[in-house]
Design an enzyme around this catalytic site. Structure first.
Site, PDB file in Angstrom:
ATOM      1  N   LYS A  58       2.890  -2.649  -8.200  1.00 29.61           N
ATOM      2  CA  LYS A  58       4.262  -2.368  -8.602  1.00 29.61           C
ATOM      3  C   LYS A  58       5.263  -3.074  -7.701  1.00 29.61           C
ATOM      4  O   LYS A  58       6.252  -3.616  -8.165  1.00 29.61           O
ATOM      5  CB  LYS A  58       4.499  -0.861  -8.572  1.00 29.61           C
ATOM      6  CG  LYS A  58       5.905  -0.435  -8.989  1.00 29.61           C
ATOM      7  CD  LYS A  58       6.157  -0.728 -10.439  1.00 29.61           C
ATOM      8  CE  LYS A  58       7.543  -0.326 -10.888  1.00 29.61           C
ATOM      9  NZ  LYS A  58       7.882  -0.963 -12.178  1.00 29.61           N
TER      10      LYS A  58
ATOM     11  N   GLU B   6       1.354  -9.941 -18.720  1.00 28.55           N
ATOM     12  CA  GLU B   6       1.068  -8.996 -17.642  1.00 28.55           C
ATOM     13  C   GLU B   6       0.154  -7.850 -18.096  1.00 28.55           C
ATOM     14  O   GLU B   6      -0.769  -7.466 -17.384  1.00 28.55           O
ATOM     15  CB  GLU B   6       2.415  -8.430 -17.167  1.00 28.55           C
ATOM     16  CG  GLU B   6       2.376  -7.532 -15.972  1.00 28.55           C
ATOM     17  CD  GLU B   6       3.780  -7.091 -15.564  1.00 28.55           C
ATOM     18  OE1 GLU B   6       4.702  -7.120 -16.407  1.00 28.55           O
ATOM     19  OE2 GLU B   6       3.954  -6.703 -14.400  1.00 28.55           O
TER      20      GLU B   6
ATOM     21  N   TRP C 260      -3.629  -1.970  -1.515  1.00 29.87           N
ATOM     22  CA  TRP C 260      -3.637  -3.196  -2.316  1.00 29.87           C
ATOM     23  C   TRP C 260      -3.917  -4.300  -1.307  1.00 29.87           C
ATOM     24  O   TRP C 260      -3.112  -4.558  -0.426  1.00 29.87           O
ATOM     25  CB  TRP C 260      -2.280  -3.395  -2.991  1.00 29.87           C
ATOM     26  CG  TRP C 260      -2.257  -4.526  -3.961  1.00 29.87           C
ATOM     27  CD1 TRP C 260      -3.001  -4.654  -5.096  1.00 29.87           C
ATOM     28  CD2 TRP C 260      -1.451  -5.698  -3.880  1.00 29.87           C
ATOM     29  NE1 TRP C 260      -2.685  -5.824  -5.728  1.00 29.87           N
ATOM     30  CE2 TRP C 260      -1.747  -6.485  -5.015  1.00 29.87           C
ATOM     31  CE3 TRP C 260      -0.504  -6.169  -2.979  1.00 29.87           C
ATOM     32  CZ2 TRP C 260      -1.134  -7.707  -5.264  1.00 29.87           C
ATOM     33  CZ3 TRP C 260       0.105  -7.383  -3.224  1.00 29.87           C
ATOM     34  CH2 TRP C 260      -0.204  -8.136  -4.357  1.00 29.87           C
TER      35      TRP C 260
ATOM     36  N   GLU D 293      11.217 -12.833 -20.398  1.00 33.66           N
ATOM     37  CA  GLU D 293      10.792 -11.473 -20.061  1.00 33.66           C
ATOM     38  C   GLU D 293       9.754 -10.966 -21.067  1.00 33.66           C
ATOM     39  O   GLU D 293       8.763 -10.332 -20.691  1.00 33.66           O
ATOM     40  CB  GLU D 293      12.027 -10.555 -20.015  1.00 33.66           C
ATOM     41  CG  GLU D 293      11.747  -9.086 -19.811  1.00 33.66           C
ATOM     42  CD  GLU D 293      10.990  -8.770 -18.534  1.00 33.66           C
ATOM     43  OE1 GLU D 293      10.815  -9.649 -17.676  1.00 33.66           O
ATOM     44  OE2 GLU D 293      10.538  -7.618 -18.415  1.00 33.66           O
TER      45      GLU D 293
ATOM     46  N   LYS E  85       6.042  -9.816 -19.865  1.00 35.00           N
ATOM     47  CA  LYS E  85       5.502  -8.487 -20.154  1.00 35.00           C
ATOM     48  C   LYS E  85       4.198  -8.617 -20.914  1.00 35.00           C
ATOM     49  O   LYS E  85       3.230  -7.939 -20.634  1.00 35.00           O
ATOM     50  CB  LYS E  85       6.533  -7.715 -20.998  1.00 35.00           C
ATOM     51  CG  LYS E  85       6.589  -6.260 -20.774  1.00 35.00           C
ATOM     52  CD  LYS E  85       7.518  -5.850 -19.663  1.00 35.00           C
ATOM     53  CE  LYS E  85       7.317  -6.614 -18.404  1.00 35.00           C
ATOM     54  NZ  LYS E  85       8.317  -6.365 -17.395  1.00 35.00           N
TER      55      LYS E  85
ATOM     56  N   ARG F 213       1.509   1.937  -5.989  1.00 35.40           N
ATOM     57  CA  ARG F 213       1.761   0.968  -4.920  1.00 35.40           C
ATOM     58  C   ARG F 213       0.529   0.145  -4.580  1.00 35.40           C
ATOM     59  O   ARG F 213       0.599  -0.802  -3.782  1.00 35.40           O
ATOM     60  CB  ARG F 213       2.245   1.689  -3.653  1.00 35.40           C
ATOM     61  CG  ARG F 213       3.546   2.412  -3.806  1.00 35.40           C
ATOM     62  CD  ARG F 213       3.934   3.045  -2.498  1.00 35.40           C
ATOM     63  NE  ARG F 213       4.125   2.061  -1.464  1.00 35.40           N
ATOM     64  CZ  ARG F 213       5.262   1.429  -1.213  1.00 35.40           C
ATOM     65  NH1 ARG F 213       6.320   1.668  -1.955  1.00 35.40           N
ATOM     66  NH2 ARG F 213       5.351   0.549  -0.237  1.00 35.40           N
TER      67      ARG F 213
ATOM     68  N   HIS G 289      10.314 -30.347 -27.302  1.00 36.41           N
ATOM     69  CA  HIS G 289      10.168 -31.314 -26.208  1.00 36.41           C
ATOM     70  C   HIS G 289       8.803 -31.208 -25.527  1.00 36.41           C
ATOM     71  O   HIS G 289       8.636 -31.664 -24.402  1.00 36.41           O
ATOM     72  CB  HIS G 289      11.286 -31.119 -25.175  1.00 36.41           C
ATOM     73  CG  HIS G 289      12.639 -31.429 -25.720  1.00 36.41           C
ATOM     74  ND1 HIS G 289      13.028 -32.705 -26.094  1.00 36.41           N
ATOM     75  CD2 HIS G 289      13.697 -30.630 -26.012  1.00 36.41           C
ATOM     76  CE1 HIS G 289      14.265 -32.686 -26.565  1.00 36.41           C
ATOM     77  NE2 HIS G 289      14.699 -31.419 -26.521  1.00 36.41           N
TER      78      HIS G 289
ATOM     79  N   ASN H   7       0.927   0.448   6.107  1.00 34.94           N
ATOM     80  CA  ASN H   7       1.385  -0.383   4.987  1.00 34.94           C
ATOM     81  C   ASN H   7       2.165  -1.532   5.591  1.00 34.94           C
ATOM     82  O   ASN H   7       3.059  -1.314   6.402  1.00 34.94           O
ATOM     83  CB  ASN H   7       2.290   0.451   4.077  1.00 34.94           C
ATOM     84  CG  ASN H   7       3.023  -0.404   3.064  1.00 34.94           C
ATOM     85  OD1 ASN H   7       2.502  -1.414   2.602  1.00 34.94           O
ATOM     86  ND2 ASN H   7       4.230  -0.004   2.715  1.00 34.94           N
ATOM     87  N   GLY H   8       1.809  -2.774   5.220  1.00 33.07           N
ATOM     88  CA  GLY H   8       2.512  -3.936   5.764  1.00 33.07           C
ATOM     89  C   GLY H   8       1.514  -4.953   6.271  1.00 33.07           C
ATOM     90  O   GLY H   8       0.337  -4.926   5.894  1.00 33.07           O
TER      91      GLY H   8
ATOM     92  N   CYS I 168       0.871  -1.178   0.000  1.00 34.38           N
ATOM     93  CA  CYS I 168       0.000   0.000   0.000  1.00 34.38           C
ATOM     94  C   CYS I 168       0.905   1.224   0.000  1.00 34.38           C
ATOM     95  O   CYS I 168       2.119   1.113   0.137  1.00 34.38           O
ATOM     96  CB  CYS I 168      -0.835   0.049   1.272  1.00 34.38           C
ATOM     97  SG  CYS I 168      -1.778  -1.450   1.557  1.00 34.38           S
TER      98      CYS I 168
HETATM   99  O1  M6R Z   1      10.805  -4.526  -7.281  1.00 31.26           O
HETATM  100  P1  M6R Z   1      11.271  -5.866  -7.766  1.00 31.26           P
HETATM  101  O2  M6R Z   1      12.202  -5.775  -8.887  1.00 31.26           O
HETATM  102  O3  M6R Z   1      11.805  -6.727  -6.665  1.00 31.26           O
HETATM  103  O4  M6R Z   1       9.936  -6.577  -8.303  1.00 31.26           O
HETATM  104  C1  M6R Z   1       9.955  -7.914  -8.718  1.00 31.26           C
HETATM  105  C2  M6R Z   1       8.709  -8.255  -9.490  1.00 31.26           C
HETATM  106  O5  M6R Z   1       7.567  -8.117  -8.682  1.00 31.26           O
HETATM  107  C3  M6R Z   1       8.538  -7.355 -10.728  1.00 31.26           C
HETATM  108  O6  M6R Z   1       9.656  -7.419 -11.558  1.00 31.26           O
HETATM  109  C4  M6R Z   1       7.303  -7.793 -11.552  1.00 31.26           C
HETATM  110  O7  M6R Z   1       7.509  -9.058 -12.095  1.00 31.26           O
HETATM  111  C5  M6R Z   1       7.030  -6.753 -12.631  1.00 31.26           C
HETATM  112  N1  M6R Z   1       5.700  -6.240 -12.494  1.00 31.26           N
HETATM  113  C6  M6R Z   1       7.156  -7.274 -14.008  1.00 31.26           C
HETATM  114  O8  M6R Z   1       6.908  -6.300 -14.965  1.00 31.26           O
END
Ligand code: M6R
Length: 602
Positions: free
Chosen positions: A597, A484, A74, A477, A481, A27, A500, A100-101, A2
């Site tokens: 994020k 996501e 969140w 990656e 992306k 966040r 395979h 937050n936490g 959060c």
């Molecule tokens: O802040 P971080 O790099 O530790 O975050 C790790 C993942 O949560 C972050 O890379 C996530 O996979 C991204 N949203 C991907 O785009």
């Protein structure tokens, strides 16, 4: 996960809190709320949904004040509803709290308070805090003592800010969740992250784990667990409010993709010496002389950067592994092990857990992170910053590139330290190409056909991404992306693995993005042809001049560079394909559903 914000001594607490919340929305964005002290008491307004919805509610009815707290959520405990939104208040509404936490022992505290006659209005762990503070005030404690006693009973992670009716003070505490104070000529802000208050000030004071802050107009007092006053310098941050805005771009993600040339120039700046050695400010020559193995721990995109980095280090003769942080075990840690936590935010719970486990097992640790003063940066033995600037879009883009380059530099330093300061044989050639990388990225951004490719393939059922060597983490990656932000089915594979099993999934409704930027194009070509024969469309992402034959239906070209760096150029093309496809599909690009994020829960 959060965001919290507080303002103290403000002329317009409501306006500043809402600005702060908008800046923190990355966040978490499933509900939001504010509490403001005004003449008649503490006015709380909170609402499920985006901050814009909260804003509409507030515009109608809240009288302003000079001190307030706010929160964007969140969900972890309890679904995103108005009731579960923060701030939470005590039963008389005298005490208001944002947090937050996670409070791990909240059920035990809740049972104790229920036995004392307290009633709970939400399903959150946070609500125990205002009730417990009020309980102690009713027992005769002063507000500060009641707050500290309450915090002393909490197990878990928290950045918490509290306000009590009738005082001009905000009380705050931090344990394993970020908390920073903004300082502006007798006015103060408290927040989870600096961008929250960058519109108002760039002067900051970081609060450390186990510390408390008492903040009122013209007075900031930080104390440690034992009540000792902590004297901490005010620092000036280099990020500007403009840098954290979207500027001319429709989305933060597009802006951040376009910032990669500059971000990389920053990552490299001043770090390559004239004699061809690496000069990483955090590490004097010889720092890693005793290291014989490197273990990377990371999640998501950072894990893909770690896989890429691990290949680069292995090629330099350094035994290196990359582990998903949530799967990390310390059984291979020995005296000569260096554990490197790769994390953009520096706040990812899984990565912090792995980092702490590595420290407990006796490893030397480094945090490779983008956020100065983040938990990882503070907790690791050393912090190495990727210097990509703030990244707001949930999808990590520019930070991947800066992470890989930072790991490459770290690899060169390790190799030098293990060879008594001698640069690697291939160092001069690599650095020459590295210096050109920002220009190559600019070329990709100017010449890309990613939009046209997206228009041609956005209605496929499945998207595969394949590559070898350092193309493989880029394929992973690319697929991450894509899924996501488009919400479409996407998978990344090592090219050689296609036959395979995954080949069974290939139909005419599959698009395969095949990478031809490394040194093993011949093998990948065979694998792409196998998919093409089974009716898949093939989009090659290839270095200028590569023969991608007739099997490629389309090509996204990238400039020729060092093979260790070429994967980064291919990745920019794939980021753009994801972006334009998501845009065509009308997705919420900067805030994809179900994601946040920075993921501060395990
Ligand atoms: O802040 P971080 O790099 O530790 O975050 C790790 C993942 O949560 C972050 O890379 C996530 O996979 C991204 N949203 C991907 O785009």
């Amino acid at each position: 996960m959060c965001g919290i914000i507080a303002c103290i001594g403000s002329d317009d607490a409501v306006g500043e809190l809402l600005t702060g919340l908008e800046n923190l929305e990355y966040r978490g964005y499933d509900s939001a709320g504010i509490a403001v002290q005004n003449g008649s008491g503490i006015a709380v307004r909170k609402k499920a949904g985006k901050i814009s919805e909260l804003k509409d509610t507030i515009a109608r009815d809240v009288s302003n004040g000079t001190i307030g707290i706010g929160h964007t959520r969140w969900s972890t405990h309890g679904p995103p509803t108005d009731k579960n939104a923060h701030p939470h208040t005590s039963r008389t509404e005298r005490v208001a709290v944002v947090h937050n936490g996670i409070i791990e022992n909240y059920e035990a505290i809740r049972r104790k308070l229920i036995a004392e006659g307290y009633e709970f209005r939400s399903e959150t762990d946070t609500e125990v805090i205002p009730h417990l503070v009020e309980y102690y005030i009713d027992q005769g404690m002063g507000v500060e003592e009641a707050f500290k006693t309450t915090v002393g009973e909490l197990d878990g992670s928290y950045a918490v800010a509290l306000m009590v009716h009738g005082t001009d003070t905000v009380y705050a505490a931090r344990q394993d969740s970020p908390l920073v104070v903004g300082v502006d000529d007798g006015r103060y802000y408290l927040a989870s992250d600096v961008p929250a208050f960058l519109d108002f000030t760039d002067e900051v004071v970081y609060i450390e784990n186990g510390e408390f802050a008492r903040v009122r107009p013209n007075e900031l007092v930080i104390t440690d667990r034992d009540g000792n006053v902590v004297d901490r310098d005010v620092e000036t941050v280099e990020w500007s409010a403009e840098e954290t805005g979207k500027g001319q771009y429709a989305h933060y993600m597009l802006k951040e993709i376009n910032e990669q040339a500059d971000a990389l120039a920053n990552t490299i700046a001043g770090r390559i010496g004239e004699d061809g050695t690496v000069e990483l400010e955090a590490f004097p020559p010889g720092t890693f002389g005793g290291i014989d193995e490197v273990e990377f721990v990371a999640c998501g995109t950072s894990y893909h950067a770690a896989l890429y980095g691990a290949q680069l280090l292995r090629r330099a003769g350094i035994r290196t592994y990359a582990s998903l942080a949530s799967e990390y075990d310390t059984s291979t840690v020995s005296d000569g092990t260096l554990v490197v936590a790769v994390t953009q935010s520096g706040e990812t719970a899984d990565t912090l857990t792995a980092l702490r486990a590595a420290q407990d097992a006796g490893a030397e640790t480094v945090a490779v992170t983008n956020v100065v003063g983040s938990s990882a940066a503070r907790e690791a033995d050393h912090a190495l910053y990727i210097r990509a600037g703030p990244e707001i879009g949930v999808a990590a883009t520019k930070t991947f590139s800066s992470q890989v380059v930072t790991l490459a530099l770290l690899g060169h330093q390790l190799a030098e330290d293990l060879e008594q300061g001698r640069p690697r044989e291939d160092a001069a050639e690599f650095f020459e190409e590295l210096r050109k990388l920002p220009d190559h990225i600019a070329t990709v951004l100017e010449t890309t056909r990613a939009k046209e490719i997206s228009e041609e393939y956005f209605d496929k059922k499945s998207y595969f991404f394949i590559g070898r060597d350092n193309e493989f983490p880029v394929a992973l990656e690319g697929a991450l992306k894509f899924k996501e932000i488009t919400y479409e089915h996407a998978e990344g594979f090592a090219s050689g693995e296609l036959k395979h099993g995954p080949l069974a999934l290939v139909t005419e409704e599959t698009a395969v993005f095949a990478l031809f930027t490394g040194q093993n194009g011949r093998e990948t070509r065979k694998n792409a042809e196998e998919a093409h024969t089974r009716s898949a469309d093939i989009v090659a992402v290839a270095t200028d001049g590569t023969d991608v034959g007739e099997f490629a239906d389309n090509v996204l070209w990238v400039p020729k560079t060092h093979p260790d760096l070429a994967g980064l150029l291919a990745n920019v093309q794939l980021q753009l394909v994801s972006y334009y496809t998501a845009d065509l599909l009308g997705r919420e690009i900067d805030k994809p559903r179900n994601l946040a994020k920075s993921v501060t829960v395990e």
